[in-house]
Each structure stands twice: as C-alpha cells, then as structure tokens.
Design a protein around this motif. Structure first.
Motif, PDB file in Angstrom:
ATOM      1  N   LEU A  26       0.868  -1.167   0.000  1.00  0.00           N
ATOM      2  CA  LEU A  26       0.000   0.000   0.000  1.00  0.00           C
ATOM      3  C   LEU A  26       0.910   1.224   0.000  1.00  0.00           C
ATOM      4  O   LEU A  26       1.808   1.335   0.844  1.00  0.00           O
ATOM      5  CB  LEU A  26      -0.903   0.014   1.245  1.00  0.00           C
ATOM      6  CG  LEU A  26      -1.641  -1.286   1.586  1.00  0.00           C
ATOM      7  CD1 LEU A  26      -2.463  -1.101   2.848  1.00  0.00           C
ATOM      8  CD2 LEU A  26      -2.513  -1.733   0.429  1.00  0.00           C
ATOM      9  N   GLN A  27       0.674   2.155  -0.909  1.00  0.00           N
ATOM     10  CA  GLN A  27       1.556   3.307  -0.984  1.00  0.00           C
ATOM     11  C   GLN A  27       0.809   4.542  -1.456  1.00  0.00           C
ATOM     12  O   GLN A  27      -0.280   4.453  -2.016  1.00  0.00           O
ATOM     13  CB  GLN A  27       2.731   3.012  -1.908  1.00  0.00           C
ATOM     14  CG  GLN A  27       2.351   2.588  -3.303  1.00  0.00           C
ATOM     15  CD  GLN A  27       3.553   2.173  -4.118  1.00  0.00           C
ATOM     16  OE1 GLN A  27       4.600   2.824  -4.079  1.00  0.00           O
ATOM     17  NE2 GLN A  27       3.416   1.085  -4.860  1.00  0.00           N
ATOM     18  N   ALA A  28       1.428   5.688  -1.218  1.00  0.00           N
ATOM     19  CA  ALA A  28       0.835   6.968  -1.619  1.00  0.00           C
ATOM     20  C   ALA A  28       1.948   7.959  -1.926  1.00  0.00           C
ATOM     21  O   ALA A  28       3.105   7.763  -1.537  1.00  0.00           O
ATOM     22  CB  ALA A  28      -0.076   7.515  -0.533  1.00  0.00           C
ATOM     23  N   SER A  29       1.593   9.011  -2.630  1.00  0.00           N
ATOM     24  CA  SER A  29       2.504  10.107  -2.935  1.00  0.00           C
ATOM     25  C   SER A  29       1.707  11.401  -2.894  1.00  0.00           C
ATOM     26  O   SER A  29       0.666  11.494  -3.558  1.00  0.00           O
ATOM     27  CB  SER A  29       3.139   9.903  -4.315  1.00  0.00           C
ATOM     28  OG  SER A  29       3.953  11.015  -4.664  1.00  0.00           O
ATOM     29  N   GLU A  46       4.453  -2.591   3.557  1.00  0.00           N
ATOM     30  CA  GLU A  46       4.516  -3.877   2.874  1.00  0.00           C
ATOM     31  C   GLU A  46       4.268  -4.999   3.878  1.00  0.00           C
ATOM     32  O   GLU A  46       4.702  -4.920   5.028  1.00  0.00           O
ATOM     33  CB  GLU A  46       5.886  -4.076   2.220  1.00  0.00           C
ATOM     34  CG  GLU A  46       6.237  -3.055   1.160  1.00  0.00           C
ATOM     35  CD  GLU A  46       7.586  -3.345   0.523  1.00  0.00           C
ATOM     36  OE1 GLU A  46       7.796  -4.493   0.078  1.00  0.00           O
ATOM     37  OE2 GLU A  46       8.435  -2.432   0.488  1.00  0.00           O
ATOM     38  N   PHE A  47       3.575  -6.052   3.427  1.00  0.00           N
ATOM     39  CA  PHE A  47       3.295  -7.215   4.261  1.00  0.00           C
ATOM     40  C   PHE A  47       3.518  -8.473   3.429  1.00  0.00           C
ATOM     41  O   PHE A  47       3.096  -8.547   2.281  1.00  0.00           O
ATOM     42  CB  PHE A  47       1.849  -7.184   4.775  1.00  0.00           C
ATOM     43  CG  PHE A  47       1.500  -5.931   5.521  1.00  0.00           C
ATOM     44  CD1 PHE A  47       1.809  -5.783   6.864  1.00  0.00           C
ATOM     45  CD2 PHE A  47       0.854  -4.878   4.872  1.00  0.00           C
ATOM     46  CE1 PHE A  47       1.493  -4.626   7.543  1.00  0.00           C
ATOM     47  CE2 PHE A  47       0.531  -3.715   5.549  1.00  0.00           C
ATOM     48  CZ  PHE A  47       0.851  -3.593   6.895  1.00  0.00           C
ATOM     49  N   ASP A  53      -1.673  -9.668   9.545  1.00  0.00           N
ATOM     50  CA  ASP A  53      -1.838  -8.434   8.766  1.00  0.00           C
ATOM     51  C   ASP A  53      -2.741  -8.676   7.552  1.00  0.00           C
ATOM     52  O   ASP A  53      -2.471  -8.205   6.444  1.00  0.00           O
ATOM     53  CB  ASP A  53      -0.489  -7.891   8.294  1.00  0.00           C
ATOM     54  CG  ASP A  53       0.484  -7.666   9.424  1.00  0.00           C
ATOM     55  OD1 ASP A  53       0.100  -7.002  10.402  1.00  0.00           O
ATOM     56  OD2 ASP A  53       1.616  -8.171   9.337  1.00  0.00           O
ATOM     57  N   LEU A  54      -3.838  -9.385   7.781  1.00  0.00           N
ATOM     58  CA  LEU A  54      -4.734  -9.717   6.677  1.00  0.00           C
ATOM     59  C   LEU A  54      -5.786  -8.639   6.433  1.00  0.00           C
ATOM     60  O   LEU A  54      -6.511  -8.703   5.443  1.00  0.00           O
ATOM     61  CB  LEU A  54      -5.416 -11.063   6.931  1.00  0.00           C
ATOM     62  CG  LEU A  54      -4.466 -12.252   7.111  1.00  0.00           C
ATOM     63  CD1 LEU A  54      -5.251 -13.551   7.242  1.00  0.00           C
ATOM     64  CD2 LEU A  54      -3.464 -12.346   5.961  1.00  0.00           C
ATOM     65  N   GLN A  55      -5.888  -7.668   7.334  1.00  0.00           N
ATOM     66  CA  GLN A  55      -6.721  -6.479   7.127  1.00  0.00           C
ATOM     67  C   GLN A  55      -5.820  -5.272   7.304  1.00  0.00           C
ATOM     68  O   GLN A  55      -5.407  -4.949   8.422  1.00  0.00           O
ATOM     69  CB  GLN A  55      -7.886  -6.437   8.113  1.00  0.00           C
ATOM     70  CG  GLN A  55      -8.887  -7.563   7.898  1.00  0.00           C
ATOM     71  CD  GLN A  55     -10.090  -7.436   8.806  1.00  0.00           C
ATOM     72  OE1 GLN A  55     -10.019  -6.868   9.895  1.00  0.00           O
ATOM     73  NE2 GLN A  55     -11.219  -7.971   8.368  1.00  0.00           N
ATOM     74  N   THR A  56      -5.453  -4.638   6.207  1.00  0.00           N
ATOM     75  CA  THR A  56      -4.436  -3.594   6.237  1.00  0.00           C
ATOM     76  C   THR A  56      -5.000  -2.296   5.678  1.00  0.00           C
ATOM     77  O   THR A  56      -5.937  -2.286   4.878  1.00  0.00           O
ATOM     78  CB  THR A  56      -3.214  -4.008   5.404  1.00  0.00           C
ATOM     79  OG1 THR A  56      -3.621  -4.260   4.052  1.00  0.00           O
ATOM     80  CG2 THR A  56      -2.588  -5.276   5.979  1.00  0.00           C
ATOM     81  N   GLU A  57      -4.369  -1.201   6.080  1.00  0.00           N
ATOM     82  CA  GLU A  57      -4.778   0.101   5.557  1.00  0.00           C
ATOM     83  C   GLU A  57      -3.627   1.081   5.654  1.00  0.00           C
ATOM     84  O   GLU A  57      -2.708   0.931   6.466  1.00  0.00           O
ATOM     85  CB  GLU A  57      -5.987   0.653   6.311  1.00  0.00           C
ATOM     86  CG  GLU A  57      -5.730   0.995   7.754  1.00  0.00           C
ATOM     87  CD  GLU A  57      -6.930   1.645   8.415  1.00  0.00           C
ATOM     88  OE1 GLU A  57      -6.727   2.471   9.323  1.00  0.00           O
ATOM     89  OE2 GLU A  57      -8.075   1.330   8.007  1.00  0.00           O
TER      90      GLU A  57
END
Length: 235
Positions: A26-29, A46-47, A53-57
């Motif tokens: 999951l990433q942002a800029s 990163e997972f 970590d099966l529900q991530t945000e």
C-alpha cells in the motif's frame, strides 16, 4: 508451533489449494503547501506474512491556509488505501481492495495525492478440481490469474475487465499466481479512485451458482461502501 499446513503455506489440511507466498503493498505520494513552500511525502507499507496483517490500511491527510504576500493560500488532501485477505475453510481465498483520494487547493495553494494498492498471491494446486473465480472491479483496477508455464514464464487463464465477472474452470495441479492492483489520484480539480473484490473457491456443482451470487453481492457491497466514502468526504 504452527500446524503443518502453515509451515510451507496456508490451507486446511485436506485442501487442494495451498497459498505459499503473499505480497501486499500500500503506498501513496502527496504534495501539499503553497507556491515556494511545497512538502512531499511518499508513505508505504509492505506485508508478506501469510497468517497476519490480513486487514491492512494506509491513510493520510493534511490541510492548511494562510496569507502569502498580497495573496493567500489554502490546500488539503486525504487518502485511504484498504485491503483485506481471507482464506476459505474449504481452500481458496477471497480478497478486496480500494483506493480513495481527494485533494483541493485555491489561490496559491498546492495539493495533490496519488495512491496504489497491490496484492500478489502464489499458490499450489495439488489435485485437479473445478473452481469458481468471481468478483468485480472498477476502472483503474486490474486482476489477473496465471498458471506457471515453467522457466519463469506465466500464462494468463483469467484476466477480467471492468465490472462483474465470473469464471468456472478446472485447475490442473501446478503453480499459480494471482495479482490485483488498483490506483487513484486527485490533483485539486479532477481525479478517480478504484476498488476490487475477488474470490477463488473450489465449488461442488450443486452449489456453484449460490457461491457465485454470494461473491458478486459481497463485491457490490464493497462498491457501495467505496462510493459512499467518496460521497461523504468532507474535503
């Protein structure tokens, strides 16, 4: 000590599908501030573990305003990237992901946001069996199911387009790879988010239709939730 099925991968002991690798990114800029004073960020998580970590945000936001010489500035942004992964009791998996972004700037303000959501799963099929592959995607989201052809080569067996999809096929024993990627952007004047939901399950013939319908309904629930989030954004 983990059960035997967790030592090499994840699946019930009698399942024909064993998930043996996972990568979630999951990433942002973002850019935020005013002309002559812009801050940039690039958060990323990163997972790779199969059973945690099966529900991530990944979330972020910022806002501000003020005087700037003879003028002024105002800017804000927010993003939310979410992903879920679930292993099915009878083997297989279900997953969903979404990207929501928004940015606004006025006068000499600057604000923009981009975000991405990636899931890759590697799994082994040990016994030939009939599978149901169902789900839903929006624009800016892509799903691919592939089978190893050896020597590092992969052959796509399902590559659905935008909207609701449903496949039913026999998977022969071998190595497989599933990938889902989605993105979103907003630059103060326009933008778009994305979402996807998918399930791969071994289904006895009499129950095939019921499972397919259930998966599609779950996917449509995700789409309604994503649309509601976008409409309710305060920015």
């Amino acid at each position: 000590m983990f059960p035997v099925c967790l030592a090499a991968g994840w699946a019930p002991l009698d399942a024909a599908v064993v998930v043996d690798s996972r990568r979630t990114e999951l990433q942002a800029s973002t850019q935020f501030g005013f002309l002559g004073g812009i801050n940039s960020t690039a958060p990323k998580v990163e997972f790779t573990r199969l059973t945690s970590d099966l529900q991530t945000e990944l979330r972020g936001s910022d806002s501000g305003s003020g005087a700037l010489g003879d003028s002024s500035w105002v800017a804000n942004y927010e993003f939310a990237v979410e992903q879920t992964l679930e292993y099915l009791p009878a083997g297989g998996f279900s997953s969903s992901g979404s990207v929501l972004v928004f940015a606004f700037a006025a006068d000499q303000g600057v604000a923009s946001a981009e975000a991405g959501n990636l899931l890759e799963l590697g799994f082994t099929v040990s016994n030939p069996e009939n599978y149901q592959f169902t789900g839903v995607t929006t624009d800016l989201a892509k799903i691919v199911l592939e089978r190893s052809a050896g020597a590092g080569l992969w052959t796509a067996i399902a590559e659905p387009g935008t909207g609701i999809f449903e496949y039913q096929f026999d998977l022969a024993p071998g190595q497989y790879r599933f990938s889902a990627v989605s993105g979103g952007y907003h630059n103060s004047s326009q933008g778009e988010g994305s979402a996807w939901s998918v399930q791969l399950a071994a289904v006895p013939e009499p129950a095939a239709t019921a499972v397919a319908v259930g998966t599609v309904l779950a996917g449509m629930g995700l789409m309604r939730r994503w649309t509601g989030l976008r409409r309710s954004s305060p920015l």
